[in-house]
Motif scaffolding. Structure first.
Motif, PDB file in Angstrom:
ATOM      1  N   ASP A 126      22.494  49.766 -29.300  1.00 35.79           N
ATOM      2  CA  ASP A 126      23.298  50.980 -29.122  1.00 35.79           C
ATOM      3  C   ASP A 126      24.185  50.873 -27.889  1.00 35.79           C
ATOM      4  N   LEU A 127      23.671  50.284 -26.835  1.00 33.96           N
ATOM      5  CA  LEU A 127      24.474  50.099 -25.621  1.00 33.96           C
ATOM      6  C   LEU A 127      25.679  49.218 -25.900  1.00 33.96           C
ATOM      7  N   HIS A 128      25.477  48.152 -26.651  1.00 35.36           N
ATOM      8  CA  HIS A 128      26.594  47.265 -26.998  1.00 35.36           C
ATOM      9  C   HIS A 128      27.651  48.022 -27.805  1.00 35.36           C
ATOM     10  N   VAL A 129      27.206  48.832 -28.737  1.00 30.75           N
ATOM     11  CA  VAL A 129      28.148  49.603 -29.544  1.00 30.75           C
ATOM     12  C   VAL A 129      28.928  50.581 -28.668  1.00 30.75           C
ATOM     13  N   ALA A 130      28.242  51.195 -27.692  1.00 25.33           N
ATOM     14  CA  ALA A 130      28.891  52.169 -26.823  1.00 25.33           C
ATOM     15  C   ALA A 130      29.924  51.538 -25.908  1.00 25.33           C
ATOM     16  N   LEU A 131      29.659  50.318 -25.441  1.00 23.65           N
ATOM     17  CA  LEU A 131      30.523  49.704 -24.431  1.00 23.65           C
ATOM     18  C   LEU A 131      31.506  48.681 -24.993  1.00 23.65           C
ATOM     19  N   TYR A 132      31.174  48.046 -26.118  1.00 32.21           N
ATOM     20  CA  TYR A 132      31.994  46.931 -26.594  1.00 32.21           C
ATOM     21  C   TYR A 132      32.339  47.126 -28.074  1.00 32.21           C
ATOM     22  N   SER A 133      33.593  47.387 -28.349  1.00 28.61           N
ATOM     23  CA  SER A 133      34.008  47.625 -29.737  1.00 28.61           C
ATOM     24  C   SER A 133      33.817  46.387 -30.595  1.00 28.61           C
ATOM     25  N   GLN A 134      33.978  45.204 -29.997  1.00 32.93           N
ATOM     26  CA  GLN A 134      33.814  43.983 -30.769  1.00 32.93           C
ATOM     27  C   GLN A 134      32.371  43.823 -31.250  1.00 32.93           C
ATOM     28  N   ALA A 135      31.428  44.263 -30.425  1.00 36.20           N
ATOM     29  CA  ALA A 135      30.024  44.175 -30.835  1.00 36.20           C
ATOM     30  C   ALA A 135      29.783  45.034 -32.071  1.00 36.20           C
ATOM     31  N   ASP A 136      30.346  46.233 -32.079  1.00 34.61           N
ATOM     32  CA  ASP A 136      30.194  47.116 -33.237  1.00 34.61           C
ATOM     33  C   ASP A 136      30.743  46.449 -34.489  1.00 34.61           C
ATOM     34  N   ALA A 137      31.891  45.791 -34.362  1.00 28.16           N
ATOM     35  CA  ALA A 137      32.493  45.107 -35.511  1.00 28.16           C
ATOM     36  C   ALA A 137      31.601  43.970 -35.999  1.00 28.16           C
ATOM     37  N   GLN A 138      31.019  43.216 -35.072  1.00 30.03           N
ATOM     38  CA  GLN A 138      30.134  42.114 -35.460  1.00 30.03           C
ATOM     39  C   GLN A 138      28.882  42.639 -36.158  1.00 30.03           C
ATOM     40  N   TYR A 139      28.300  43.709 -35.630  1.00 26.60           N
ATOM     41  CA  TYR A 139      27.061  44.244 -36.212  1.00 26.60           C
ATOM     42  C   TYR A 139      27.269  44.770 -37.628  1.00 26.60           C
ATOM     43  N   ARG A 140      28.467  45.265 -37.936  1.00 25.20           N
ATOM     44  CA  ARG A 140      28.716  45.881 -39.240  1.00 25.20           C
ATOM     45  C   ARG A 140      28.997  44.861 -40.342  1.00 25.20           C
ATOM     46  N   ARG A 141      29.192  43.619 -39.980  1.00 20.94           N
ATOM     47  CA  ARG A 141      29.474  42.608 -41.007  1.00 20.94           C
ATOM     48  C   ARG A 141      28.201  42.274 -41.785  1.00 20.94           C
ATOM     49  N   PRO A 142      28.348  41.892 -43.053  1.00 25.52           N
ATOM     50  CA  PRO A 142      27.164  41.564 -43.858  1.00 25.52           C
ATOM     51  C   PRO A 142      26.400  40.376 -43.272  1.00 25.52           C
ATOM     52  N   ALA A 143      25.087  40.434 -43.377  1.00 24.27           N
ATOM     53  CA  ALA A 143      24.242  39.319 -42.941  1.00 24.27           C
ATOM     54  C   ALA A 143      24.443  38.152 -43.908  1.00 24.27           C
ATOM     55  N   GLU A 144      24.938  37.038 -43.392  1.00 25.83           N
ATOM     56  CA  GLU A 144      25.332  35.928 -44.254  1.00 25.83           C
ATOM     57  C   GLU A 144      24.162  35.282 -44.994  1.00 25.83           C
ATOM     58  N   ASP A 145      23.053  35.069 -44.302  1.00 25.64           N
ATOM     59  CA  ASP A 145      21.967  34.286 -44.891  1.00 25.64           C
ATOM     60  C   ASP A 145      20.621  35.000 -44.765  1.00 25.64           C
ATOM     61  N   ALA A 146      20.642  36.308 -44.888  1.00 27.48           N
ATOM     62  CA  ALA A 146      19.408  37.080 -44.790  1.00 27.48           C
ATOM     63  C   ALA A 146      19.017  37.622 -46.163  1.00 27.48           C
ATOM     64  N   GLU A 147      17.719  37.582 -46.455  1.00 31.00           N
ATOM     65  CA  GLU A 147      17.239  38.142 -47.709  1.00 31.00           C
ATOM     66  C   GLU A 147      17.326  39.663 -47.667  1.00 31.00           C
ATOM     67  N   GLN A 148      17.762  40.246 -48.768  1.00 25.94           N
ATOM     68  CA  GLN A 148      17.887  41.698 -48.846  1.00 25.94           C
ATOM     69  C   GLN A 148      16.509  42.328 -49.045  1.00 25.94           C
ATOM     70  N   PRO A 149      16.254  43.462 -48.399  1.00 23.17           N
ATOM     71  CA  PRO A 149      14.959  44.141 -48.580  1.00 23.17           C
ATOM     72  C   PRO A 149      14.723  44.492 -50.044  1.00 23.17           C
ATOM     73  N   VAL A 150      13.467  44.426 -50.455  1.00 24.96           N
ATOM     74  CA  VAL A 150      13.097  44.746 -51.833  1.00 24.96           C
ATOM     75  C   VAL A 150      13.434  46.208 -52.127  1.00 24.96           C
ATOM     76  N   GLY A 151      14.075  46.446 -53.279  1.00 23.16           N
ATOM     77  CA  GLY A 151      14.416  47.790 -53.693  1.00 23.16           C
ATOM     78  C   GLY A 151      15.730  48.305 -53.151  1.00 23.16           C
ATOM     79  N   ARG A 152      16.408  47.511 -52.337  1.00 19.97           N
ATOM     80  CA  ARG A 152      17.673  47.966 -51.751  1.00 19.97           C
ATOM     81  C   ARG A 152      18.807  47.713 -52.745  1.00 19.97           C
ATOM     82  N   ASP A 153      19.737  48.640 -52.820  1.00 17.64           N
ATOM     83  CA  ASP A 153      20.897  48.503 -53.699  1.00 17.64           C
ATOM     84  C   ASP A 153      21.659  47.229 -53.340  1.00 17.64           C
ATOM     85  N   PRO A 154      21.858  46.307 -54.289  1.00 11.72           N
ATOM     86  CA  PRO A 154      22.562  45.056 -53.994  1.00 11.72           C
ATOM     87  C   PRO A 154      23.946  45.265 -53.401  1.00 11.72           C
ATOM     88  N   LYS A 155      24.559  46.407 -53.723  1.00 12.67           N
ATOM     89  CA  LYS A 155      25.879  46.676 -53.176  1.00 12.67           C
ATOM     90  C   LYS A 155      25.806  47.064 -51.693  1.00 12.67           C
TER      91      LYS A 155
END
Length: 574
Positions: free
Chosen positions: A163-192
């Protein structure tokens, strides 16, 4: 706490930071109460300086502080942030005492700190700790991955940091919002609704860098005062300068964890002596942070230069390793290993650096401590395929032995053993110098000299034997150490007609790159700055390929502008 005047911009920053720094009994504003047990704070000075903002509970915990652990640098960085953003009123002596205290009670275990020591040692390396591209994007896009891994936090504290990174650094917020490239999706989560990098990081970091760990539990009970007074043996190396052996005397300082030092190093290249004196503090029973200097320094890379020292002492306090470094960008330094001197013999180094298969009468200089004076050639074990034939001289600190290397001796590193003392991987045996590398293969230098310091770069040419499989650049290749080479610069063809080799700086015959001055250059096309990209090219003087041509290699060098804004680089050394 004393509040300092702030500008409108400062008010905006403080307001943003307050989103995650506001404190209450339930932790950060809007967060749920900590569910993990905290680490109590017992130091009265820490309570005095931190307790007015960090609320305490009946278990001795202070909000935020009791749910994080970090290195001395991490705590120094946190104190600086409190001064700059929250107006903390603290003296340098009080700050040092608090860093000492928290590094011991809320620090890292030696096993946790060792993998990230390259961060306080100021090494520029290719990080191997990054587990996947998702974590690279979430954490290592803006700073070293060792930065977050130098901390241990509760789950809520990892979320608060994000949260601190999001508050102080706009680039961090942009990085955090990108899809996880190689992470397994949680079971039951909408694929979209794909998991983001930020979400993945908050599931990954608490697992690998949680607040509590078996290592910290063990070290908290085992931690003891550093007892380093006495004599130590030193083995060191400096890129472009060669190897050194010597001794270091550690004497008591003003406190139980403070020391003074005096060192004498001997060059294995030319026999010259270097004497240095300094001081140091040991944090958490194993983390040495100090400073030292020799005589007057005549050049930026002078080995007498005043240096900062970062060392990791083994828990048994019998050995240490780390770096003594200096320069505007910490680009110069000794790679250092320490061994406690005892009555037992010890082997420190062996020269020459390499031995060719089939060579006869090779003279090996063996440098050590308390080496026995009465030995036969049979008492000297130089490794498989090498037979000692004669001992030419022997003193407690140096032996000269002649030996024959069998023609069929396999390429590879050899251990040396004498009277129970062993030096692992003391020197390599090679069959051919099959190729060379110009190192570092990717390098960075910074313009300067007018208002900013220059960032220099030292290169070396390293020889390699192809190893057992006969193929270059595979896992069994044998590094043979530096080889003699001629050096030059070539244009890196990224921009047409920019003539970078004329403007970026100069590469000396000893492979030392000195960058040009910063600022616009009227002599250059469009009046551009002296930045650019070039190749640093090494051509071996005495090694040729199968066609009879000298071996060559090149390193990519980026010469860029000064670091106009210095990020928080805390000083915890004396």
């Amino acid at each position: 706490m004393k509040r300092l005047p702030v500008t409108k911009l400062g008010l905006l920053v403080l307001f943003s930071a307050s989103v995650v720094f506001a404190q209450g009994d339930d932790g950060p504003t809007g967060a749920t109460k900590e569910t993990e047990p905290g680490i109590p704070v017992t130091d009265p000075l820490v309570k005095e300086k931190c307790g007015s903002c960090h609320n305490g509970d009946d278990k001795g915990n202070l909000s935020r502080i009791s749910w994080v652990r970090t290195t001395p640098e991490g705590w120094a960085q946190a104190i600086k942030r409190m001064v700059r953003l929250n107006g903390l009123d603290i003296t340098p002596n009080e700050s040092r005492s608090i860093v000492k205290s928290l590094a011991s009670s809320h620090g890292l275990a030696p096993e946790e700190a060792r993998p990230v020591m390259y961060l306080p040692e100021k090494r520029i390396i290719d990080e191997t700790l990054i587990p996947n591209e998702t974590m690279r994007g979430a954490c290592a896009s803006c700073h070293a991955y060792a930065q977050p891994l130098s901390w241990r936090r509760s789950k809520m504290e990892w979320k608060t940091l994000q949260d601190l990174h999001v508050a102080l650094y706009s680039q961090a917020d942009a990085q955090y919002r990108r899809p996880a490239e190689d992470a397994e999706q949680p079971v039951g989560r909408d694929p979209k609704d794909k998991m983001t990098r930020g979400e993945y990081a908050l599931t990954y970091l608490p697992k690998v860098a949680g607040l509590h760990s078996p290592q910290w539990a063990a070290w908290s009970a085992r931690q003891r005062n550093p007892r380093l007074t006495g004599e130590w043996l030193v083995v060191a190396s400096v890129p472009g300068k060669g190897r050194f052996v010597g001794d270091l005397t550690v004497a008591p300082g003003k406190a139980a964890d403070e020391f003074t030092t005096s060192a004498t190093l001997r060059s294995l290249t030319d026999g010259g002596a270097i004497r240095r004196a300094g001081t140091g503090i040991v944090y958490a029973g194993y983390s040495w942070r100090g400073s030292s200097k020799g005589g007057a320094a005549a050049a930026p890379d002078d080995l007498n230069s005043a240096a900062r020292e970062t060392l990791w002492f083994a828990p048994d306090q019998q050995s240490a390793q780390g770096r003594w470094f200096w320069g505007d960008y910490q680009e110069f330094g000794y790679d250092v290993k320490l061994i406690r001197a005892t009555a037992a013999p010890a082997i420190l180094a062996v020269t020459p650096g390499l031995a060719k298969a089939g060579a006869k009468g090779v003279q090996f200089h063996i440098y050590g401590h308390n080496l026995p004076g009465s030995l036969t050639p049979g008492d000297v074990d130089l490794g498989l395929g090498i037979t000692a034939t004669k001992i030419l001289s022997a003193t407690p600190t140096e032996m000269i032995v002649t030996a024959d290397v069998a023609p069929a001796a396999a390429a590879g590193q050899r251990d040396v053993a004498i009277a129970g003392a062993v030096l692992e991987q003391a020197f390599p045996v090679y069959r051919n110098i099959d190729y060379i590398k110009a190192t570092p293969e990717t390098a960075l230098a910074r313009l300067g000299g007018i208002k900013f310091g220059k960032g220099y770069q030292q290169f070396e040419a390293i020889g390699y034997d192809n190893g057992l499989d006969g193929k270059p650049n595979t896992g069994d290749d044998v590094a043979l150490g530096p080889v003699d080479a001629s050096w030059s610069m070539q244009e890196f063809m990224s921009v047409y007609a920019d003539d970078d080799t004329r403007y970026v700086g100069a590469l000396s015959p000893a492979a030392f790159f000195t960058p040009a001055e910063e600022g616009p250059n009227p002599a250059r096309r469009f009046g551009r700055n002296n930045y650019g990209e070039v190749w640093a090219v090494a051509t071996a003087k005495n090694a040729k390929d199968r066609f009879g041509k000298p071996l060559s290699a090149r390193a990519y060098l980026v010469v860029t502008v000064p670091m106009y804004q210095r990020f928080d680089q805390p000083e915890v050394s004396r």
